[in-house]
Design a protein around this motif. Structure first.
Motif, PDB file in Angstrom:
ATOM      1  N   ARG A   1       0.824  -1.195   0.000  1.00 38.06           N
ATOM      2  CA  ARG A   1       0.000   0.000   0.000  1.00 38.06           C
ATOM      3  C   ARG A   1       0.868   1.259   0.000  1.00 38.06           C
ATOM      4  NH1 ARG A   1      -4.410   1.418   4.694  1.00 38.06           N
ATOM      5  NH2 ARG A   1      -5.532   3.057   3.602  1.00 38.06           N
ATOM      6  N   ARG A   2       0.592   2.183  -0.928  1.00 40.30           N
ATOM      7  CA  ARG A   2       1.437   3.368  -1.013  1.00 40.30           C
ATOM      8  C   ARG A   2       0.625   4.624  -1.319  1.00 40.30           C
ATOM      9  NH1 ARG A   2       5.296   3.573  -6.136  1.00 40.30           N
ATOM     10  NH2 ARG A   2       5.313   5.679  -5.347  1.00 40.30           N
ATOM     11  N   PRO A   3      -0.227   5.046  -0.397  1.00 41.51           N
ATOM     12  CA  PRO A   3      -0.862   6.347  -0.588  1.00 41.51           C
ATOM     13  C   PRO A   3       0.187   7.447  -0.463  1.00 41.51           C
ATOM     14  CG  PRO A   3      -1.293   5.543   1.613  1.00 41.51           C
ATOM     15  CD  PRO A   3      -0.576   4.444   0.894  1.00 41.51           C
ATOM     16  N   GLY A   4       0.068   8.465  -1.273  1.00 40.25           N
ATOM     17  CA  GLY A   4       1.075   9.511  -1.243  1.00 40.25           C
ATOM     18  C   GLY A   4       2.352   9.040  -1.912  1.00 40.25           C
ATOM     19  N   VAL A   5       3.468   9.448  -1.380  1.00 39.92           N
ATOM     20  CA  VAL A   5       4.779   9.155  -1.964  1.00 39.92           C
ATOM     21  C   VAL A   5       5.490   8.115  -1.119  1.00 39.92           C
ATOM     22  CG1 VAL A   5       7.032  10.108  -2.562  1.00 39.92           C
ATOM     23  CG2 VAL A   5       4.961  11.456  -2.962  1.00 39.92           C
ATOM     24  N   ARG A   6       5.978   7.058  -1.748  1.00 38.36           N
ATOM     25  CA  ARG A   6       6.736   6.033  -1.034  1.00 38.36           C
ATOM     26  C   ARG A   6       8.188   6.485  -0.910  1.00 38.36           C
ATOM     27  NH1 ARG A   6       6.517   0.331  -3.760  1.00 38.36           N
ATOM     28  NH2 ARG A   6       8.076   1.288  -5.100  1.00 38.36           N
ATOM     29  N   PRO A   7       8.840   6.263   0.242  1.00 37.52           N
ATOM     30  CA  PRO A   7      10.243   6.679   0.419  1.00 37.52           C
ATOM     31  C   PRO A   7      11.191   5.940  -0.521  1.00 37.52           C
ATOM     32  CG  PRO A   7       9.181   6.211   2.522  1.00 37.52           C
ATOM     33  CD  PRO A   7       8.264   5.692   1.452  1.00 37.52           C
ATOM     34  N   ASP A   8      12.463   6.339  -0.472  1.00 42.45           N
ATOM     35  CA  ASP A   8      13.471   5.750  -1.351  1.00 42.45           C
ATOM     36  C   ASP A   8      13.999   4.416  -0.837  1.00 42.45           C
ATOM     37  OD1 ASP A   8      13.603   7.846  -3.305  1.00 42.45           O
ATOM     38  OD2 ASP A   8      14.721   9.058  -1.858  1.00 42.45           O
ATOM     39  N   LEU A   9      14.311   4.354   0.467  1.00 41.41           N
ATOM     40  CA  LEU A   9      15.043   3.213   1.009  1.00 41.41           C
ATOM     41  C   LEU A   9      14.431   2.713   2.305  1.00 41.41           C
ATOM     42  CD1 LEU A   9      18.722   4.529   0.658  1.00 41.41           C
ATOM     43  CD2 LEU A   9      17.517   3.026  -0.921  1.00 41.41           C
ATOM     44  N   LEU A  10      14.745   1.458   2.631  1.00 39.68           N
ATOM     45  CA  LEU A  10      14.487   0.898   3.951  1.00 39.68           C
ATOM     46  C   LEU A  10      15.823   0.468   4.550  1.00 39.68           C
ATOM     47  CD1 LEU A  10      11.315  -1.382   3.634  1.00 39.68           C
ATOM     48  CD2 LEU A  10      11.556   0.671   5.029  1.00 39.68           C
ATOM     49  N   PHE A  11      16.037   0.842   5.800  1.00 36.14           N
ATOM     50  CA  PHE A  11      17.261   0.493   6.510  1.00 36.14           C
ATOM     51  C   PHE A  11      16.943  -0.557   7.577  1.00 36.14           C
ATOM     52  CE2 PHE A  11      17.826   4.780   4.980  1.00 36.14           C
ATOM     53  CZ  PHE A  11      19.128   4.800   4.508  1.00 36.14           C
ATOM     54  N   ALA A  12      17.765  -1.589   7.640  1.00 33.31           N
ATOM     55  CA  ALA A  12      17.620  -2.608   8.683  1.00 33.31           C
ATOM     56  C   ALA A  12      18.431  -2.163   9.890  1.00 33.31           C
ATOM     57  CB  ALA A  12      18.117  -3.959   8.171  1.00 33.31           C
ATOM     58  N   MET A  13      17.718  -1.696  10.927  1.00 27.77           N
ATOM     59  CA  MET A  13      18.383  -1.268  12.143  1.00 27.77           C
ATOM     60  C   MET A  13      18.432  -2.442  13.124  1.00 27.77           C
ATOM     61  SD  MET A  13      18.739   1.664  10.825  1.00 27.77           S
ATOM     62  CE  MET A  13      19.456   2.714  12.063  1.00 27.77           C
ATOM     63  N   GLU A  14      18.916  -2.193  14.315  1.00 26.05           N
ATOM     64  CA  GLU A  14      19.097  -3.284  15.277  1.00 26.05           C
ATOM     65  C   GLU A  14      17.760  -3.885  15.706  1.00 26.05           C
ATOM     66  OE1 GLU A  14      21.719  -4.156  19.272  1.00 26.05           O
ATOM     67  OE2 GLU A  14      20.935  -2.144  18.950  1.00 26.05           O
ATOM     68  N   ARG A  15      16.763  -3.035  15.964  1.00 27.32           N
ATOM     69  CA  ARG A  15      15.488  -3.541  16.459  1.00 27.32           C
ATOM     70  C   ARG A  15      14.294  -3.051  15.635  1.00 27.32           C
ATOM     71  NH1 ARG A  15      18.298  -2.067  20.948  1.00 27.32           N
ATOM     72  NH2 ARG A  15      17.197  -0.085  21.093  1.00 27.32           N
ATOM     73  N   HIS A  16      14.543  -2.411  14.517  1.00 28.34           N
ATOM     74  CA  HIS A  16      13.425  -1.885  13.748  1.00 28.34           C
ATOM     75  C   HIS A  16      13.862  -1.598  12.315  1.00 28.34           C
ATOM     76  CE1 HIS A  16      15.548   1.763  14.981  1.00 28.34           C
ATOM     77  NE2 HIS A  16      15.024   2.313  13.917  1.00 28.34           N
ATOM     78  N   TRP A  17      12.906  -1.196  11.503  1.00 26.78           N
ATOM     79  CA  TRP A  17      13.188  -0.759  10.139  1.00 26.78           C
ATOM     80  C   TRP A  17      12.928   0.731  10.034  1.00 26.78           C
ATOM     81  CZ3 TRP A  17       9.550  -5.144  10.093  1.00 26.78           C
ATOM     82  CH2 TRP A  17      10.228  -6.366   9.995  1.00 26.78           C
ATOM     83  N   LEU A  18      13.754   1.407   9.288  1.00 26.52           N
ATOM     84  CA  LEU A  18      13.647   2.849   9.116  1.00 26.52           C
ATOM     85  C   LEU A  18      13.511   3.175   7.637  1.00 26.52           C
ATOM     86  CD1 LEU A  18      13.922   5.789  10.226  1.00 26.52           C
ATOM     87  CD2 LEU A  18      16.396   5.519   9.903  1.00 26.52           C
ATOM     88  N   ALA A  19      12.468   3.929   7.279  1.00 24.61           N
ATOM     89  CA  ALA A  19      12.290   4.378   5.898  1.00 24.61           C
ATOM     90  C   ALA A  19      13.045   5.687   5.703  1.00 24.61           C
ATOM     91  CB  ALA A  19      10.807   4.562   5.587  1.00 24.61           C
ATOM     92  N   GLY A  20      13.687   5.843   4.566  1.00 22.07           N
ATOM     93  CA  GLY A  20      14.472   7.046   4.308  1.00 22.07           C
ATOM     94  C   GLY A  20      14.152   7.662   2.960  1.00 22.07           C
ATOM     95  N   GLU A  21      14.073   8.978   2.939  1.00 21.91           N
ATOM     96  CA  GLU A  21      13.841   9.738   1.704  1.00 21.91           C
ATOM     97  C   GLU A  21      15.004  10.704   1.520  1.00 21.91           C
ATOM     98  OE1 GLU A  21      11.566  11.594  -1.612  1.00 21.91           O
ATOM     99  OE2 GLU A  21      11.757   9.618  -0.668  1.00 21.91           O
TER     100      GLU A  21
END
Length: 362
Positions: free
Chosen positions: A138-158
Protein backbone atom coordinates in the motif's frame (compact mmCIF):
# COMPACT_ATOMS: atom_id res chain seq x y z
CA UNK A 1 36.75 9.82 5.37
CA UNK A 2 35.70 13.37 4.47
CA UNK A 3 33.55 15.99 6.12
CA UNK A 4 30.04 17.26 5.44
CA UNK A 5 28.04 19.72 7.54
CA UNK A 6 24.85 18.36 9.11
CA UNK A 7 21.86 20.32 10.43
CA UNK A 8 19.13 18.53 12.42
CA UNK A 9 15.44 19.41 12.22
CA UNK A 10 12.43 18.21 14.19
CA UNK A 11 8.94 18.35 12.73
CA UNK A 12 5.59 17.89 14.43
CA UNK A 13 2.61 16.29 12.71
CA UNK A 14 -1.08 17.12 12.80
CA UNK A 15 -3.23 13.99 12.46
CA UNK A 16 -6.84 14.95 11.73
CA UNK A 17 -9.58 12.35 12.19
CA UNK A 18 -10.26 12.61 8.49
CA UNK A 19 -7.80 13.37 5.75
CA UNK A 20 -4.05 12.88 5.50
CA UNK A 21 -1.58 13.86 8.23
CA UNK A 22 0.43 17.02 7.56
CA UNK A 23 3.46 18.76 9.03
CA UNK A 24 2.43 21.15 11.76
CA UNK A 25 5.77 22.83 12.47
CA UNK A 26 9.51 22.41 11.81
CA UNK A 27 12.23 23.53 14.22
CA UNK A 28 15.98 23.29 13.90
CA UNK A 29 17.89 21.47 16.63
CA UNK A 30 21.22 22.51 18.09
CA UNK A 31 24.31 20.53 17.23
CA UNK A 32 25.26 21.71 13.75
CA UNK A 33 28.68 20.44 12.84
CA UNK A 34 30.88 18.35 10.53
CA UNK A 35 30.33 14.60 10.18
CA UNK A 36 32.72 12.05 8.67
CA UNK A 37 31.33 10.27 5.63
CA UNK A 38 32.85 7.50 3.54
CA UNK A 39 32.61 8.06 -0.22
CA UNK A 40 32.65 4.34 -1.01
CA UNK A 41 29.83 3.62 1.43
CA UNK A 42 27.91 6.49 -0.12
CA UNK A 43 28.40 4.85 -3.53
CA UNK A 44 27.15 1.44 -2.37
CA UNK A 45 23.44 2.15 -2.79
CA UNK A 46 24.08 3.43 -6.32
CA UNK A 47 26.24 0.42 -7.18
CA UNK A 48 23.42 -1.98 -6.30
CA UNK A 49 20.50 -0.11 -7.87
CA UNK A 50 18.35 -2.51 -9.95
CA UNK A 51 17.74 -1.99 -13.66
CA UNK A 52 14.63 -4.17 -14.03
CA UNK A 53 13.37 -5.43 -16.37
CA UNK A 54 16.91 -5.39 -17.79
CA UNK A 55 20.00 -6.92 -16.23
CA UNK A 56 22.64 -4.74 -14.61
CA UNK A 57 25.93 -4.71 -16.54
CA UNK A 58 29.24 -4.28 -14.78
CA UNK A 59 30.77 -1.93 -17.35
CA UNK A 60 27.76 0.37 -17.36
CA UNK A 61 27.52 0.52 -13.58
CA UNK A 62 31.25 1.14 -13.14
CA UNK A 63 31.14 4.19 -15.40
CA UNK A 64 27.99 5.47 -13.70
CA UNK A 65 29.86 5.46 -10.40
CA UNK A 66 32.85 7.17 -12.01
CA UNK A 67 30.55 9.90 -13.31
CA UNK A 68 29.50 10.59 -9.71
CA UNK A 69 33.08 10.74 -8.39
CA UNK A 70 34.11 12.96 -11.31
CA UNK A 71 31.92 15.82 -10.11
CA UNK A 72 33.23 15.65 -6.54
CA UNK A 73 36.59 16.45 -5.07
CA UNK A 74 38.09 16.41 -1.59
CA UNK A 75 39.87 19.56 -0.43
CA UNK A 76 43.10 19.82 1.52
CA UNK A 77 40.87 20.37 4.58
CA UNK A 78 39.31 16.94 3.88
CA UNK A 79 35.88 18.29 2.93
CA UNK A 80 33.59 17.12 0.11
CA UNK A 81 32.94 19.84 -2.45
CA UNK A 82 31.23 19.97 -5.83
CA UNK A 83 33.19 20.87 -8.95
CA UNK A 84 30.82 23.73 -9.49
CA UNK A 85 32.18 24.97 -12.84
CA UNK A 86 32.12 21.52 -14.42
CA UNK A 87 28.71 20.82 -12.95
CA UNK A 88 27.34 24.12 -14.20
CA UNK A 89 28.46 23.36 -17.75
CA UNK A 90 26.63 20.01 -17.79
CA UNK A 91 23.18 19.23 -19.13
CA UNK A 92 20.14 19.26 -16.86
CA UNK A 93 19.83 15.45 -17.08
CA UNK A 94 23.41 14.89 -15.94
CA UNK A 95 22.96 17.43 -13.15
CA UNK A 96 19.87 15.58 -11.93
CA UNK A 97 21.65 12.23 -11.98
CA UNK A 98 24.64 13.53 -9.99
CA UNK A 99 22.62 15.45 -7.38
CA UNK A 100 20.18 12.57 -6.83
CA UNK A 101 22.94 9.95 -6.64
CA UNK A 102 24.99 11.99 -4.16
CA UNK A 103 21.88 12.79 -2.15
CA UNK A 104 21.01 9.10 -1.89
CA UNK A 105 24.53 8.26 -0.78
CA UNK A 106 24.51 11.00 1.85
CA UNK A 107 21.22 9.68 3.22
CA UNK A 108 22.78 6.26 3.79
CA UNK A 109 25.88 7.74 5.42
CA UNK A 110 23.94 10.08 7.71
CA UNK A 111 21.64 7.28 8.89
CA UNK A 112 24.67 5.10 9.55
CA UNK A 113 26.40 7.86 11.51
CA UNK A 114 23.45 9.19 13.52
CA UNK A 115 21.98 5.79 14.33
CA UNK A 116 25.31 4.22 15.24
CA UNK A 117 27.16 2.20 12.60
CA UNK A 118 27.14 -0.97 14.68
CA UNK A 119 23.33 -0.96 14.87
CA UNK A 120 22.74 -0.69 11.12
CA UNK A 121 22.40 -3.68 8.82
CA UNK A 122 21.76 -3.79 5.07
CA UNK A 123 19.80 -1.15 3.19
CA UNK A 124 17.13 -1.90 0.62
CA UNK A 125 15.88 0.01 -2.40
CA UNK A 126 12.09 0.17 -2.67
CA UNK A 127 12.48 0.19 -6.45
CA UNK A 128 13.94 -3.30 -6.17
CA UNK A 129 10.51 -4.69 -5.33
CA UNK A 130 9.12 -6.71 -8.27
CA UNK A 131 6.28 -4.96 -10.08
CA UNK A 132 3.88 -7.80 -9.26
CA UNK A 133 4.43 -7.17 -5.55
CA UNK A 134 4.75 -3.39 -5.62
CA UNK A 135 1.03 -3.05 -6.29
CA UNK A 136 0.27 -5.02 -3.12
CA UNK A 137 2.37 -2.78 -0.89
CA UNK A 138 0.00 0.00 0.00
CA UNK A 139 1.44 3.37 -1.01
CA UNK A 140 -0.86 6.35 -0.59
CA UNK A 141 1.08 9.51 -1.24
CA UNK A 142 4.78 9.15 -1.96
CA UNK A 143 6.74 6.03 -1.03
CA UNK A 144 10.24 6.68 0.42
CA UNK A 145 13.47 5.75 -1.35
CA UNK A 146 15.04 3.21 1.01
CA UNK A 147 14.49 0.90 3.95
CA UNK A 148 17.26 0.49 6.51
CA UNK A 149 17.62 -2.61 8.68
CA UNK A 150 18.38 -1.27 12.14
CA UNK A 151 19.10 -3.28 15.28
CA UNK A 152 15.49 -3.54 16.46
CA UNK A 153 13.43 -1.88 13.75
CA UNK A 154 13.19 -0.76 10.14
CA UNK A 155 13.65 2.85 9.12
CA UNK A 156 12.29 4.38 5.90
CA UNK A 157 14.47 7.05 4.31
CA UNK A 158 13.84 9.74 1.70
CA UNK A 159 16.65 11.72 0.05
CA UNK A 160 16.67 14.89 -1.99
CA UNK A 161 19.67 16.51 -3.66
CA UNK A 162 20.12 20.15 -4.60
CA UNK A 163 23.01 22.11 -6.08
CA UNK A 164 22.21 25.51 -4.68
CA UNK A 165 23.16 27.73 -1.79
CA UNK A 166 21.87 26.16 1.40
CA UNK A 167 18.90 28.11 2.77
CA UNK A 168 19.22 29.83 6.13
CA UNK A 169 15.64 28.93 7.04
CA UNK A 170 13.49 25.92 6.24
CA UNK A 171 11.86 26.46 2.85
CA UNK A 172 8.49 25.27 1.56
CA UNK A 173 10.01 22.39 -0.44
CA UNK A 174 11.02 20.13 2.50
CA UNK A 175 7.65 20.72 4.18
CA UNK A 176 5.76 19.81 1.00
CA UNK A 177 7.86 16.68 0.56
CA UNK A 178 7.18 15.57 4.12
CA UNK A 179 3.46 16.18 3.62
CA UNK A 180 3.62 13.88 0.60
CA UNK A 181 5.44 11.16 2.56
CA UNK A 182 3.36 11.17 5.74
CA UNK A 183 0.32 9.32 4.28
CA UNK A 184 2.57 6.36 3.43
CA UNK A 185 4.05 6.31 6.93
CA UNK A 186 0.58 6.58 8.52
CA UNK A 187 -0.77 3.71 6.41
CA UNK A 188 1.97 1.47 7.80
CA UNK A 189 1.52 2.06 11.52
CA UNK A 190 3.27 5.46 11.64
CA UNK A 191 6.36 3.86 10.14
CA UNK A 192 9.62 5.54 11.31
CA UNK A 193 10.74 7.98 8.64
CA UNK A 194 13.77 10.21 8.13
CA UNK A 195 14.36 12.66 5.28
CA UNK A 196 17.59 14.31 4.16
CA UNK A 197 18.16 17.26 1.84
CA UNK A 198 21.70 17.40 0.48
CA UNK A 199 23.00 20.77 -0.72
CA UNK A 200 26.03 20.49 -3.00
CA UNK A 201 28.23 23.52 -3.53
CA UNK A 202 31.75 24.44 -4.55
CA UNK A 203 32.50 25.31 -0.94
CA UNK A 204 31.17 22.17 0.72
CA UNK A 205 28.28 19.78 1.24
CA UNK A 206 25.51 20.42 3.76
CA UNK A 207 22.89 17.82 4.69
CA UNK A 208 19.66 18.81 6.43
CA UNK A 209 18.14 15.91 8.41
CA UNK A 210 14.41 15.88 9.22
CA UNK A 211 12.79 13.53 11.74
CA UNK A 212 9.48 13.59 13.58
CA UNK A 213 9.59 14.92 17.14
CA UNK A 214 8.95 12.32 19.82
CA UNK A 215 8.29 12.39 23.54
CA UNK A 216 11.26 13.11 25.79
CA UNK A 217 14.90 13.55 24.90
CA UNK A 218 16.12 11.11 22.27
CA UNK A 219 19.04 10.84 19.91
CA UNK A 220 18.60 12.19 16.41
CA UNK A 221 17.46 8.88 14.94
CA UNK A 222 16.34 6.91 17.99
CA UNK A 223 13.06 5.28 17.00
CA UNK A 224 13.10 2.46 19.55
CA UNK A 225 9.82 3.62 21.05
CA UNK A 226 7.90 3.26 17.78
CA UNK A 227 5.78 0.35 16.55
CA UNK A 228 7.93 -1.44 13.96
CA UNK A 229 6.86 -5.06 13.92
CA UNK A 230 3.94 -6.93 12.36
CA UNK A 231 0.37 -6.59 13.57
CA UNK A 232 -0.52 -8.36 16.82
CA UNK A 233 -3.76 -9.21 18.53
CA UNK A 234 -5.11 -6.09 20.20
CA UNK A 235 -3.34 -3.70 17.81
CA UNK A 236 -6.67 -2.37 16.58
CA UNK A 237 -5.38 0.87 15.08
CA UNK A 238 -2.65 -0.99 13.18
CA UNK A 239 -5.13 -3.53 11.85
CA UNK A 240 -7.53 -0.85 10.65
CA UNK A 241 -4.71 0.78 8.68
CA UNK A 242 -4.03 -2.42 6.77
CA UNK A 243 -5.94 -4.07 3.98
CA UNK A 244 -6.24 -7.79 3.32
CA UNK A 245 -3.91 -7.60 0.33
CA UNK A 246 -1.25 -5.51 2.04
CA UNK A 247 2.28 -6.86 2.35
CA UNK A 248 4.15 -6.24 5.61
CA UNK A 249 7.70 -4.94 5.66
CA UNK A 250 8.97 -8.40 6.59
CA UNK A 251 7.63 -9.77 3.29
CA UNK A 252 8.99 -6.76 1.45
CA UNK A 253 12.46 -7.33 2.87
CA UNK A 254 12.53 -10.96 1.75
CA UNK A 255 11.87 -10.03 -1.85
CA UNK A 256 14.10 -6.97 -1.91
CA UNK A 257 16.93 -9.00 -0.42
CA UNK A 258 16.44 -11.51 -3.23
CA UNK A 259 16.61 -8.65 -5.74
CA UNK A 260 19.89 -7.42 -4.23
CA UNK A 261 21.30 -10.91 -4.64
CA UNK A 262 20.08 -10.91 -8.24
CA UNK A 263 21.84 -7.57 -8.94
CA UNK A 264 25.06 -8.91 -7.42
CA UNK A 265 24.84 -12.01 -9.61
CA UNK A 266 24.19 -9.89 -12.72
CA UNK A 267 27.26 -7.79 -11.92
CA UNK A 268 29.35 -10.90 -11.30
CA UNK A 269 28.25 -12.59 -14.54
CA UNK A 270 29.00 -9.50 -16.65
CA UNK A 271 32.31 -8.55 -14.97
CA UNK A 272 35.68 -9.79 -16.28
CA UNK A 273 37.64 -12.24 -14.11
CA UNK A 274 40.63 -10.79 -12.27
CA UNK A 275 42.53 -13.87 -11.15
CA UNK A 276 42.45 -12.41 -7.62
CA UNK A 277 40.90 -14.04 -4.55
CA UNK A 278 39.62 -12.13 -1.53
CA UNK A 279 38.67 -14.06 1.60
CA UNK A 280 39.25 -17.25 -0.44
CA UNK A 281 36.63 -16.18 -3.01
CA UNK A 282 37.27 -15.44 -6.70
CA UNK A 283 36.89 -11.75 -7.56
CA UNK A 284 35.56 -10.31 -10.80
CA UNK A 285 35.61 -6.63 -11.71
CA UNK A 286 37.57 -3.80 -13.23
CA UNK A 287 39.04 -0.31 -12.84
CA UNK A 288 38.22 3.02 -14.43
CA UNK A 289 39.55 6.57 -13.88
CA UNK A 290 37.83 8.17 -10.90
CA UNK A 291 37.98 11.56 -12.62
CA UNK A 292 36.54 11.50 -16.15
CA UNK A 293 36.50 15.30 -16.44
CA UNK A 294 39.75 16.88 -15.26
CA UNK A 295 41.84 13.72 -15.53
CA UNK A 296 43.34 14.02 -12.04
CA UNK A 297 45.01 10.85 -10.68
CA UNK A 298 42.72 8.32 -9.07
CA UNK A 299 41.31 4.91 -9.99
CA UNK A 300 37.91 3.46 -9.06
CA UNK A 301 37.25 -0.28 -8.79
CA UNK A 302 33.91 -2.10 -8.87
CA UNK A 303 34.03 -5.83 -8.20
CA UNK A 304 31.92 -8.74 -7.05
CA UNK A 305 32.92 -11.87 -5.15
CA UNK A 306 31.76 -15.34 -6.09
CA UNK A 307 30.11 -15.76 -2.68
CA UNK A 308 29.19 -13.28 0.06
CA UNK A 309 31.45 -12.67 3.04
CA UNK A 310 30.38 -12.16 6.63
CA UNK A 311 30.59 -8.62 8.06
CA UNK A 312 33.69 -9.62 10.03
CA UNK A 313 35.40 -11.12 6.95
CA UNK A 314 34.56 -8.04 4.91
CA UNK A 315 35.99 -5.62 7.46
CA UNK A 316 39.12 -7.71 7.98
CA UNK A 317 39.81 -8.14 4.25
CA UNK A 318 39.22 -4.43 3.56
CA UNK A 319 41.60 -3.46 6.38
CA UNK A 320 44.34 -5.74 5.01
CA UNK A 321 44.03 -4.20 1.54
CA UNK A 322 43.92 -0.63 2.90
CA UNK A 323 47.10 -1.28 4.90
CA UNK A 324 48.77 -2.50 1.71
CA UNK A 325 47.79 0.77 0.07
CA UNK A 326 49.40 2.75 2.89
CA UNK A 327 52.59 0.75 2.47
CA UNK A 328 52.94 1.62 -1.22
CA UNK A 329 51.60 5.18 -0.90
CA UNK A 330 48.51 4.62 -3.07
CA UNK A 331 45.99 6.00 -0.58
CA UNK A 332 43.69 3.02 -1.01
CA UNK A 333 40.13 2.98 0.39
CA UNK A 334 38.22 -0.33 0.28
CA UNK A 335 34.65 -1.41 1.01
CA UNK A 336 33.76 -5.12 1.08
CA UNK A 337 30.17 -5.91 1.99
CA UNK A 338 28.52 -9.26 1.21
CA UNK A 339 29.60 -9.80 -2.44
CA UNK A 340 30.28 -6.17 -3.36
CA UNK A 341 33.84 -4.79 -3.50
CA UNK A 342 34.51 -1.07 -4.06
CA UNK A 343 37.97 0.50 -4.02
CA UNK A 344 39.38 3.97 -4.64
CA UNK A 345 43.11 4.36 -5.20
CA UNK A 346 44.02 8.04 -5.01
CA UNK A 347 47.19 9.15 -6.72
CA UNK A 348 47.18 6.13 -9.05
CA UNK A 349 46.42 5.90 -12.75
CA UNK A 350 45.61 3.05 -15.09
CA UNK A 351 44.55 -0.21 -13.48
CA UNK A 352 46.50 -0.68 -10.23
CA UNK A 353 45.87 -4.38 -9.74
CA UNK A 354 48.81 -4.62 -7.37
CA UNK A 355 46.86 -2.89 -4.58
CA UNK A 356 44.29 -5.70 -4.70
CA UNK A 357 46.89 -8.45 -4.68
CA UNK A 358 47.43 -8.85 -8.44
CA UNK A 359 49.99 -7.58 -10.91
CA UNK A 360 50.03 -4.00 -12.19
CA UNK A 361 48.58 -4.16 -15.70
CA UNK A 362 49.19 -0.59 -16.84
Amino acid sequence: MSFVTVRHHLYTVSRPSRGAPVVDDIARQNGVGPVDVDLLRALEVNALAPAAPHAVKHGTRLHELALITSYLRITAANAFVLRADDYGSSSRRIKSFVSEAVGLGMLTELVRHLAGGGRMGPLYDFDALPATLAGRFRRPGVRPDLLFAMERHWLAGESRGRTERRPVRVTKEPRKRLDALLPWAAAHGDHPLVMTWCYLAGTGVTVDVYREAGQGERLALDFTGRRNGPAKAGDGEWLRDRQSDDVGTEYLFEHVLATRARVEEQLYSSAPPTGIRIAERPLRGGWTPADLIAGEPGALFLGVLERPVSPEEGLESAAVLADRGIDDGSGLSVLIRERLVLALATGRTGQPWDVLGGQLSS
